[in-house]
Design an enzyme around this catalytic site. Structure first.
Site, mmCIF file in Angstrom:
data_model
loop_
_atom_site.group_PDB
_atom_site.id
_atom_site.type_symbol
_atom_site.label_atom_id
_atom_site.label_comp_id
_atom_site.label_asym_id
_atom_site.label_seq_id
_atom_site.Cartn_x
_atom_site.Cartn_y
_atom_site.Cartn_z
ATOM 1 N N HIS A 57 28.329 112.083 -45.364
ATOM 2 C CA HIS A 57 27.674 111.250 -44.354
ATOM 3 C C HIS A 57 26.166 111.454 -44.416
ATOM 4 C CE1 HIS A 57 27.573 109.838 -39.860
ATOM 5 N NE2 HIS A 57 26.611 109.301 -40.590
ATOM 6 N N GLU A 104 19.406 106.917 -44.538
ATOM 7 C CA GLU A 104 19.464 108.383 -44.522
ATOM 8 C C GLU A 104 18.169 108.991 -45.053
ATOM 9 O OE1 GLU A 104 21.981 110.550 -43.346
ATOM 10 O OE2 GLU A 104 22.566 108.675 -42.386
ATOM 11 N N HIS A 108 16.235 111.058 -42.272
ATOM 12 C CA HIS A 108 16.422 112.495 -42.466
ATOM 13 C C HIS A 108 15.752 113.043 -43.727
ATOM 14 C CE1 HIS A 108 19.236 112.287 -39.162
ATOM 15 N NE2 HIS A 108 19.945 111.373 -39.801
#
Length: 243
Positions: A57, A104, A108
């Site tokens: 994920h 992502e 992040h």
């Protein structure tokens, strides 16, 4: 003294800026998050659960979100990783798209990249894949006879097996039942690492407020009463088989 006042103001501002960007504010923990596709797709529309294994994920640092909005995702920088990305880190909503990876990275990856060890898109995504294969969650669960089936497990069985195997405590999340008579459904597992990529208890220095999720970061409806959160010790756990 009047002549030095502007200089002092500038110096103070510079020191303040340096303090904000100093290493003291760098993340201290990485959270490798894996999801069970069948659970994900049981609550999502237009989903593709054609994976019989846990998929990536994300790799999330414990501090910061969207740390560098000018650092855009470029799939050509990870071209050699794409075969493994498509297999290990698929977008379950749109397998042919790179939007999941783009998200992502923006949310992040740009924060993880504040560390020299992850300061490029290739370093970030390759390290996530490396850690994913290193922990080999799928094999670990099978080793302890925790397999997708119609039987129920206790939360302790799953947590103790993982803790004994890895030597650290993970964060195990379930979709909680809407009725008391129903089991909770195993959905997501987080395994944590320190800045040197050594395994770490997920409870240590965990700051939940740093994770403001996007559409992919709370796919299991965490805003709902029956959504994804840490599994309960006293409710049976259902690990759903592939349909």
């Amino acid at each position: 003294m009047r002549l030095y006042f502007p200089l002092l103001v500038c110096l103070a501002a510079a020191l303040s800026t340096a303090a904000i960007s100093s290493p003291l504010n760098l993340w201290t923990k990485l959270i490798l998050t894996q999801q069970w596709p069948n659970t994900f797709c049981s609550v999502e529309h237009h989903c593709h659960p054609n994976f019989s294994y846990w998929t990536l994920h994300g790799l999330w640092p414990d501090k910061g979100n969207n740390c560098n909005s000018s650092w855009h995702f470029n799939s050509s920088e990870i071209e050699d990783l794409l075969p493994d990305m498509k297999k290990s880190w698929p977008d379950l909503l749109n397998p042919s798209s790179v939007q999941f990876w783009k998200y992502e990275w923006s949310k992040h990856g740009t924060c993880a990249a504040e560390a020299a060890s992850l300061n490029s898109q290739h370093k970030y995504f390759s390290k996530a894949l490396e850690l994913y294969h290193k922990v080999d969650l799928n094999s670990m669960l099978m080793k302890f006879n925790i397999t997708p089936s119609d039987k129920y497990y206790t939360f302790s069985e799953i947590e103790e097996g993982m803790t004994n195997f890895y030597g650290v405590k993970p964060k195990i999340q379930c979709v909680h039942p809407s009725k008391n008579s129903e089991p909770q459904v195993l959905g997501q597992i987080e395994i944590c690492f320190d800045a040197d990529f050594s395994l770490l208890d997920c409870e240590k220095h965990f700051t939940i407020s740093t994770f403001s999720r996007g559409p992919w970061d709370h796919p299991l409806g965490v805003t709902k009463p029956s959504g994804l959160s840490v599994c309960s010790y006293d409710i049976p756990v259902y690990y759903p088989p592939i349909p």
